[in-house]
Design an enzyme around this catalytic site. Structure first.
Site, PDB file in Angstrom:
ATOM      1  CB  CYS A 120      -0.854  -0.018   1.257  1.00  0.00           C
ATOM      2  SG  CYS A 120      -1.725   1.531   1.519  1.00  0.00           S
ATOM      3  CG  ASN A 154      12.674  -3.296  -8.831  1.00  0.00           C
ATOM      4  OD1 ASN A 154      13.781  -2.954  -9.265  1.00  0.00           O
ATOM      5  ND2 ASN A 154      11.924  -4.185  -9.447  1.00  0.00           N
ATOM      6  CD  GLU A 155      10.446  -3.395 -13.365  1.00  0.00           C
ATOM      7  OE1 GLU A 155       9.627  -4.276 -13.067  1.00  0.00           O
ATOM      8  OE2 GLU A 155      11.122  -3.403 -14.405  1.00  0.00           O
ATOM      9  CB  CYS A 160      -3.236   0.114  -2.592  1.00  0.00           C
ATOM     10  SG  CYS A 160      -3.897  -0.475  -1.026  1.00  0.00           S
ATOM     11  CB  CYS A 162      -6.419  -0.448   1.707  1.00  0.00           C
ATOM     12  SG  CYS A 162      -5.377   0.981   2.057  1.00  0.00           S
ATOM     13  CB  CYS A 165      -5.670   3.736  -0.962  1.00  0.00           C
ATOM     14  SG  CYS A 165      -3.944   3.227  -0.739  1.00  0.00           S
ATOM     15  CD  GLU A 319      15.504  -4.570 -13.622  1.00  0.00           C
ATOM     16  OE1 GLU A 319      14.820  -5.401 -14.250  1.00  0.00           O
ATOM     17  OE2 GLU A 319      15.199  -4.178 -12.495  1.00  0.00           O
ATOM     18  CD  GLU A 367      12.994 -12.544 -11.298  1.00  0.00           C
ATOM     19  OE1 GLU A 367      13.885 -12.236 -10.487  1.00  0.00           O
ATOM     20  OE2 GLU A 367      12.285 -11.716 -11.890  1.00  0.00           O
ATOM     21  CE  LYS A 368      13.288 -23.665 -10.609  1.00  0.00           C
ATOM     22  NZ  LYS A 368      12.098 -22.977 -10.097  1.00  0.00           N
ATOM     23  CG  HIS A 370      15.174 -13.403 -15.995  1.00  0.00           C
ATOM     24  ND1 HIS A 370      16.264 -12.692 -16.449  1.00  0.00           N
ATOM     25  CD2 HIS A 370      14.084 -12.635 -16.264  1.00  0.00           C
ATOM     26  CE1 HIS A 370      15.852 -11.549 -16.969  1.00  0.00           C
ATOM     27  NE2 HIS A 370      14.535 -11.489 -16.875  1.00  0.00           N
TER      28      HIS A 370
HETATM   29  C1  GLA Z   1      11.821  -6.558 -13.652  1.00  0.00           C
HETATM   30  C2  GLA Z   1      12.340  -6.473 -12.236  1.00  0.00           C
HETATM   31  C3  GLA Z   1      13.482  -7.374 -11.960  1.00  0.00           C
HETATM   32  C4  GLA Z   1      13.311  -8.722 -12.609  1.00  0.00           C
HETATM   33  C5  GLA Z   1      13.086  -8.515 -14.084  1.00  0.00           C
HETATM   34  C6  GLA Z   1      12.954  -9.798 -14.855  1.00  0.00           C
HETATM   35  O1  GLA Z   1      12.378  -5.668 -14.502  1.00  0.00           O
HETATM   36  O2  GLA Z   1      12.688  -5.153 -11.896  1.00  0.00           O
HETATM   37  O3  GLA Z   1      13.596  -7.522 -10.560  1.00  0.00           O
HETATM   38  O4  GLA Z   1      12.237  -9.396 -12.046  1.00  0.00           O
HETATM   39  O5  GLA Z   1      11.898  -7.815 -14.261  1.00  0.00           O
HETATM   40  O6  GLA Z   1      12.856  -9.557 -16.219  1.00  0.00           O
HETATM   41 ZN    ZN Z   2      -3.726   1.237   0.441  1.00  0.00          ZN
END
Ligand code: GLA
Ligand code: ZN
Length: 685
Positions: A120, A154-155, A160, A162, A165, A319, A367-368, A370
């Site tokens: 959240c 991250n990304e 949310c 809730c 929110c 990335e 992600e093994k 990837h």
């Molecule tokens: C995203 C995430 C990463 C990873 C990649 C895999 O970009 O930020 O942590 O999971 O995808 O492609």
């Molecule tokens: Zn929320």
């Protein structure tokens, strides 16, 4: 252009996401990592994005030793660390004890613990906890020589619903509408279907199980989600600004996959203002079975140029995969040389890095399989590792010429998140054929094929920075935008727009009294009707004696002052104007009334390129599929990448003087590029 902004003035960054916390029980692996990093030319790692459980294994109990080691090891090889804050995923103890950190989805279902990117954004506990851990990270590493950049969470994405929110949404609306329900009802067209709101507590976020057809509300909700996400981010960076004021801050943006269009969840034009350097994660599905390689390359270029244009500065590729991903429908490895080629394209479009997800393939969990620089074999001998090393070596050689250099463009193509949201929501036209981002990418491609650099701009950019402004399908246009376009053309700019433009204002309310008078004046026409075609329907237009196919949309136009450049051949509007141009004050405005095929885009824009004498960085004659892009310095020297995005050998003819960037040998004239080959040259002036 000057080298005014650099992340690391010494070199381009090569490396990527590193998850040593997964390998704490394998000290030999961690030792090997450093050796392999040296071998592959890795100089930077991003760590910590999903490390919260390793950093704070129990509430209030911290362990930074493993991270200290990463910093020290990187430093020992002259490497740098991009340090992530860990809010993208949280420890199980936290979710159990403070369930408010977990999201509620649009169906009002509380999410269970697990996954990631699922917190959240409003939760006061989560906000204070992220500040606390970020503060500790900042204090611990503030003076470490390896600390290079902050990577926030991250990304960011998702929403949310809730109670916290919902309350925040109401608060946001109170600010936007001056505490007036009356204003909200006006903006949202309240009386329609009895959606009039009489108390603030009646306002609920849009949900598929409730009423989500109040378009004005949907649009405001999306704006709120962007603002609330940015607000969460701003809360995260407070301790970082305080303790490490000189360390630049970024967060990794995305594209929408697999289509490879701009990410639709957040209005990045707003978010971009809050970061010091833009970074993004690129995962194009190379070698797919639904488009030509060069078409995808053009889309990648589009997104790169969009991130470049937001700050007009070099950016970071945070990335990418050195080989394959694990979440496409079909996870195909990059063919030989594609990794090298795609990495060079990233540099050509303004990145100061090629960073990967991931350094080493995980042993377990999702992600093994990837792609990674280091595979489960731990070998430096396989195809992927070798190609990555080749990229590393090239980046090392090119660093001095590239770091901090810019890209210049005389063409701006306007992409707008709010307009995209509103148009997608609009019940009308063809429900599945609106294709706003895809259409813009097609217009962009016409320039890309001719190597003309294009800035993919937003409303935050200054229109006057460009000679040509391309603004197709801008469905939502505020009066302010209309005024700005008016000024742009009046002062001598060239503007291109199209069907489905300027129909609603920023509240998603249609303009009354016909097309806005200002637009009628600029374009010298009035669009009367938008004809929507079934997939089997088509029409044709004749432009400069050539005939082009029209699909999906055709506007019936009443011409006032404009010249007619193309006419329809059939239907009840046969013989009437389809494409027009209008001299307005010192400038010219073109209106493309129909969705004509690619051949039309090519011919139409080639004419404009010629008329306006727009120039590529280096003049090279080549077939479609070869791309020539690059970067310039203040003294006008430029580094140019001639890239073959086809599966065939290509002979290209370098018209202007150039020399091989590595050998210094002159390369003017004809050269042959193998499939996926790239030639890096310096333009000689
Ligand atoms: C995203 C995430 C990463 C990873 C990649 C895999 O970009 O930020 O942590 O999971 O995808 O492609
Ligand atoms: Zn929320």
């Amino acid at each position: 252009m000057t080298k005014e902004y650099v992340t690391d003035e010494r070199r381009l960054l090569h490396g990527g996401d590193y998850n040593p916390e997964q390998w704490k029980d394998y000290p030999e692996v961690l030792e090997q990592d450093i050796e392999l990093m040296k071998k592959s030319g890795v100089n930077t790692v991003s760590v910590g994005m999903f490390s919260w459980a390793s950093l704070e294994p129990k509430e209030g109990v911290y362990d930074f030793e493993w991270l200290d080691q990463v910093f020290d090891r990187m430093n020992s090889i002259g490497g740098k660390v991009i340090l992530a804050t860990p809010s993208g995923a949280r420890p199980a103890w936290m979710a159990k004890k403070y369930p408010e950190v977990l999201r509620v989805d649009s169906l009002r279902r509380k999410q269970l613990y697990g996954a990631r990117h699922n917190h959240c954004f409003t939760s006061p506990y989560y906000r204070s906890k992220t500040q606390e851990i970020n503060h500790k990270l900042a204090e611990r590493y503030q003076n470490h020589p390896a600390l290079l950049v902050w990577h926030i969470s991250n990304e960011f994405g998702g929403e949310c619903h809730c109670d916290l929110c919902q309350e925040a949404f109401r608060g946001w609306l109170k600010t936007r509408y001056n505490n007036s329900l009356e204003k909200i009802n006006q903006a949202w067209w309240g009386p329609f279907w009895s959606h009039t709101i009489t108390d603030w507590n009646q306002i609920e976020s849009p949900s598929p199980i409730g009423e989500n057809l109040v378009h004005g509300m949907n649009l405001d909700w999306k704006r709120f989600v962007t603002d609330q996400t940015i607000d969460f981010y701003k809360n995260e960076i407070v301790p970082l600004r305080e303790v490490t004021p000189d360390i630049p801050i970024t967060t990794n943006f995305m594209s929408d996959n697999p289509e490879f269009i701009p990410f639709r969840g957040l209005d990045y034009s707003k978010f971009a203002k809050e970061v010091d350097v833009i970074s993004w994660d690129a995962y194009p599905a190379w070698h797919n079975d639904y488009e030509e390689t060069y078409e995808l390359a053009s889309k990648v270029a589009f997104i790169n140029d969009s991130f470049k244009s937001m700050k007009q500065k070099p950016w970071l590729l945070m990335e990418s995969t050195p080989s394959l991903v694990n979440w496409h429908q079909y996870n195909k490895p990059k063919r030989p040389n594609m990794h090298y080629l795609s990495s060079m394209q990233i540099l050509a479009h303004g990145s100061d890095s090629n960073l990967y997800f991931q350094w080493r393939k995980s042993r377990g969990a999702s992600e093994k399989f990837h792609g990674a620089v280091v595979d489960h074999d731990g070998s430096a001998e396989n195809r992927v590792f070798k190609e990555v090393s080749q990229v590393g070596a090239t980046m090392d050689e090119l660093s001095a010429k590239i770091v901090g250099t810019q890209r210049k463009s005389e063409v701006g193509l306007l992409y707008d998140w709010e307009s995209d949201w509103a148009l997608e929501d609009a019940q009308g036209f063809g429900l599945t054929t609106k294709h706003y981002p895809q259409t813009l990418q097609k217009h962009y491609q016409a320039f890309w094929e001719k190597d003309i650099p294009v800035d993919v701009i937003t409303k935050e950019n200054t229109f006057e920075d460009y000679r040509l402004l391309v603004v197709p399908m801008l469905y939502l246009m505020s009066e302010e935008t209309i005024q700005r376009l008016n000024n742009f053309v009046a002062n001598g700019g060239t503007l291109v727009s199209s069907y489905i433009t300027g129909l609603v204002n920023e509240r998603d309310l249609t303009y009354l009294g016909g097309w806005k008078k200002e637009l009628q004046e600029i374009f010298g026409i009035e669009p009367l009707e938008t004809d929507t075609y079934y997939p089997g329907d088509s029409n044709q237009i004749v432009y400069a004696d050539q005939t082009y196919t029209v699909k999906d949309y055709a506007t019936v136009i009443e011409v006032k002052n404009a010249d007619i450049l193309a006419r329809y051949t059939s239907d009840f509007y046969a013989g009437t104007a389809a494409v027009t141009s209008n001299e307005y004050k010192k400038g010219t405005a073109y209106y493309i009334g129909a969705r004509a095929n690619e051949a039309f885009n090519r011919d139409f824009y080639n004419q404009l390129i010629e008329d306006l004498d727009l120039k590529p960085l280096l003049k090279v004659e080549h077939n479609i599929g070869v791309s020539v892009q690059g970067r310039e310095e203040a003294d006008q020297t430029s580094i140019v990448f001639i890239m073959n995005f086809t599966e065939e050998k290509q002979i290209v003819n370098i018209i202007e003087k150039a020399q091989d960037s590595f050998t210094g040998e002159e390369v003017t004239g004809e050269i042959t590029l193998q499939p996926y080959e790239v030639k890096v040259v310096d333009k000689i002036i």
